[in-house]
Design a protein around this motif. Structure first.
Motif, PDB file in Angstrom:
ATOM      1  N   TRP A   1      -5.660  -5.216  -5.206  1.00  0.00           N
ATOM      2  CA  TRP A   1      -5.606  -3.755  -5.144  1.00  0.00           C
ATOM      3  C   TRP A   1      -6.937  -3.098  -5.515  1.00  0.00           C
ATOM      4  CZ3 TRP A   1      -2.666  -0.513  -2.677  1.00  0.00           C
ATOM      5  CH2 TRP A   1      -1.388  -0.919  -2.293  1.00  0.00           C
ATOM      6  N   LEU A   2      -7.722  -3.719  -6.390  1.00  0.00           N
ATOM      7  CA  LEU A   2      -9.048  -3.169  -6.694  1.00  0.00           C
ATOM      8  C   LEU A   2      -9.967  -3.285  -5.482  1.00  0.00           C
ATOM      9  CD1 LEU A   2      -9.474  -4.487 -10.338  1.00  0.00           C
ATOM     10  CD2 LEU A   2      -9.405  -2.086  -9.643  1.00  0.00           C
ATOM     11  N   ALA A   3      -9.863  -4.397  -4.750  1.00  0.00           N
ATOM     12  CA  ALA A   3     -10.634  -4.535  -3.508  1.00  0.00           C
ATOM     13  C   ALA A   3     -10.171  -3.516  -2.473  1.00  0.00           C
ATOM     14  CB  ALA A   3     -10.483  -5.952  -2.960  1.00  0.00           C
TER      15      ALA A   3
ATOM     16  N   ASN B   1       1.764  -8.209  -0.426  1.00  0.00           N
ATOM     17  CA  ASN B   1       0.375  -8.224   0.034  1.00  0.00           C
ATOM     18  C   ASN B   1       0.159  -7.503   1.352  1.00  0.00           C
ATOM     19  OD1 ASN B   1      -0.657  -9.773  -2.141  1.00  0.00           O
ATOM     20  ND2 ASN B   1       0.203 -11.613  -1.220  1.00  0.00           N
ATOM     21  N   LEU B   2       1.233  -7.252   2.084  1.00  0.00           N
ATOM     22  CA  LEU B   2       1.104  -6.600   3.396  1.00  0.00           C
ATOM     23  C   LEU B   2       0.599  -5.165   3.270  1.00  0.00           C
ATOM     24  CD1 LEU B   2       1.568  -6.795   6.450  1.00  0.00           C
ATOM     25  CD2 LEU B   2       3.911  -5.992   6.070  1.00  0.00           C
ATOM     26  N   ILE B   3       1.062  -4.444   2.263  1.00  0.00           N
ATOM     27  CA  ILE B   3       0.686  -3.031   2.103  1.00  0.00           C
ATOM     28  C   ILE B   3      -0.810  -2.867   1.854  1.00  0.00           C
ATOM     29  CG2 ILE B   3       1.043  -0.939   0.739  1.00  0.00           C
ATOM     30  CD1 ILE B   3       3.918  -1.889   0.261  1.00  0.00           C
ATOM     31  N   PRO B   4      -1.392  -3.528   0.828  1.00  0.00           N
ATOM     32  CA  PRO B   4      -2.841  -3.368   0.635  1.00  0.00           C
ATOM     33  C   PRO B   4      -3.669  -3.913   1.789  1.00  0.00           C
ATOM     34  CG  PRO B   4      -1.949  -5.066  -0.814  1.00  0.00           C
ATOM     35  CD  PRO B   4      -0.789  -4.354  -0.222  1.00  0.00           C
ATOM     36  N   PHE B   5      -3.192  -4.969   2.431  1.00  0.00           N
ATOM     37  CA  PHE B   5      -3.915  -5.508   3.581  1.00  0.00           C
ATOM     38  C   PHE B   5      -3.941  -4.484   4.715  1.00  0.00           C
ATOM     39  CE2 PHE B   5      -3.969  -7.701   7.674  1.00  0.00           C
ATOM     40  CZ  PHE B   5      -5.118  -8.455   7.553  1.00  0.00           C
ATOM     41  N   THR B   6      -2.814  -3.838   4.962  1.00  0.00           N
ATOM     42  CA  THR B   6      -2.739  -2.821   6.019  1.00  0.00           C
ATOM     43  C   THR B   6      -3.648  -1.639   5.703  1.00  0.00           C
ATOM     44  OG1 THR B   6      -0.439  -3.459   6.442  1.00  0.00           O
ATOM     45  CG2 THR B   6      -1.180  -1.345   7.326  1.00  0.00           C
ATOM     46  N   ILE B   7      -3.679  -1.229   4.426  1.00  0.00           N
ATOM     47  CA  ILE B   7      -4.543  -0.113   4.012  1.00  0.00           C
ATOM     48  C   ILE B   7      -6.010  -0.469   4.225  1.00  0.00           C
ATOM     49  CG2 ILE B   7      -5.305   1.274   2.044  1.00  0.00           C
ATOM     50  CD1 ILE B   7      -2.455   1.073   0.941  1.00  0.00           C
TER      51      ILE B   7
ATOM     52  N   ALA C   1     -11.084  -0.166   7.404  1.00  0.00           N
ATOM     53  CA  ALA C   1     -12.124  -0.813   8.206  1.00  0.00           C
ATOM     54  C   ALA C   1     -12.198  -0.217   9.604  1.00  0.00           C
ATOM     55  CB  ALA C   1     -11.857  -2.316   8.288  1.00  0.00           C
ATOM     56  N   LEU C   2     -11.033  -0.010  10.226  1.00  0.00           N
ATOM     57  CA  LEU C   2     -11.003   0.561  11.577  1.00  0.00           C
ATOM     58  C   LEU C   2     -11.545   1.989  11.596  1.00  0.00           C
ATOM     59  CD1 LEU C   2      -7.525  -0.782  12.788  1.00  0.00           C
ATOM     60  CD2 LEU C   2      -9.791  -1.603  13.454  1.00  0.00           C
ATOM     61  N   LEU C   3     -11.200   2.777  10.581  1.00  0.00           N
ATOM     62  CA  LEU C   3     -11.696   4.156  10.494  1.00  0.00           C
ATOM     63  C   LEU C   3     -13.201   4.186  10.256  1.00  0.00           C
ATOM     64  CD1 LEU C   3      -8.847   5.893   8.442  1.00  0.00           C
ATOM     65  CD2 LEU C   3      -9.406   6.242  10.853  1.00  0.00           C
TER      66      LEU C   3
END
Length: 304
Positions: free
Chosen positions: A96-98, A183-189, A194-196
């Motif tokens: 989450w810090l990353a 882990n899916l939620i922070p990965f999606t964020i 990155a895309l933005l």
């Protein structure tokens, strides 16, 4: 132990040492800067906390590897529960810090005219703090689930009933499902950030080309550095998650020592390699590292 597992174990320990060095270096440089200047930026705070959490994660990973490979007597069910809980905590903060660092880069660097985005950009520090404290709910829930599952496993081993195998498989599948969901939620964020950032850089480069100023300006370079940090985190985290899942599957199905150690090596790449990428992408940390290496080289030359 055969030759290949010994070589893989040596590589694992090298990654462990390098990871501790990189994360300790980040924390030390930022703390020294904080003491000297009496200022601690949001990015430095996140980087320092991230480095500390990854040091904890590295130690938990190496302890788990060492105990699993050499079957230490102290690695009983209670010790395994404690190590698993510590792993959940260190992995949560590392992840989450990353993710917060990705969000901070997005809010500080990207340029969008959307009112909601501008509002978030203006209150970037408050947004990061709200996300950080809000994710503690996930941590508590995940730790509770892990504790319950470990207790169930202990009870299954103690009773030694005929449905033991099916029960353990159910518990492991449930563990993996919770792990993926958490882990899916922070990965999606982070992926969205990155895309933005890519879209923001594309808009900026197109604008600069239309104005005849070229595309290699300071803003473009900052965008590229931020994208390198975020995308490398995403790639290494995917490798880390895949190695963790494969490791659990191997321990319950194949029980192959070489596969287990290889998965651990891949897992160590996430908290170790990404920290070097963070150092190289940060001007202050990069200069401090180069200065340290130069002084080390001079010291070694004097000793010859």
């Amino acid at each position: 132990m055969a030759l290949l597992p010994i070589i893989l174990s040596s590589l694992l320990m090298i990654q462990f040492v390098l990871g501790n060095f990189a994360n300790g270096f980040i924390a030390l440089v930022n703390c020294i800067t904080w003491v000297k200047r009496q200022k601690f930026s949001s990015a430095d705070q996140i980087l320092t906390a991230l480095a500390v959490s990854r040091i904890g994660l590295l130690w938990v990973l190496v302890l788990n590897w060492y105990a699993s490979v050499f079957n230490l007597a102290f690695y009983n069910s209670k010790a395994r529960l404690i190590i698993h809980i510590v792993w959940v905590v260190s992995n949560h903060f590392s992840l989450w810090l990353a993710t917060n660092l990705s969000i901070l880069y997005l809010l500080k660097i990207a340029n969008f005219s959307n009112r909601f985005f501008l509002h978030l950009k203006w209150k970037a520090k408050r947004v990061i703090l709200m996300i950080f404290w809000g994710t503690l709910i996930f941590l508590v829930c995940h730790a509770a689930v892990v504790s319950i599952n470990e207790t169930m496993e202990m009870n299954v081993y103690d009773r030694n009933v005929t449905w033991e195998t099916n029960m353990l498989e159910t518990v492991q599948v449930f563990n993996m499902t919770i792990y993926m969901l958490v882990n899916l939620i922070p990965f999606t964020i982070s992926l969205t950030a990155a895309l933005l950032l890519i879209f923001s850089m594309w808009k900026h480069v197109k604008k600069m080309q239309l104005s005849g100023k070229g595309s290699q300006d300071l803003s473009t370079k900052i965008h590229v550095r931020a994208m390198h940090t975020v995308t490398s985190f995403l790639l290494l985290f995917v490798i880390f998650s895949a190695s963790q899942i494969t490791s659990v599957w191997n321990s319950s199905t194949l029980q192959n020592l070489t596969v287990y150690i290889f998965c651990k090596i891949l897992g160590f790449m996430y908290p170790s390699s990404h920290s070097f990428i963070l150092i190289w992408g940060n001007k202050k940390l990069r200069q401090a590292l180069l200065s340290f290496l130069w002084q080390l080289r001079c010291w070694l030359n004097k000793r010859k």
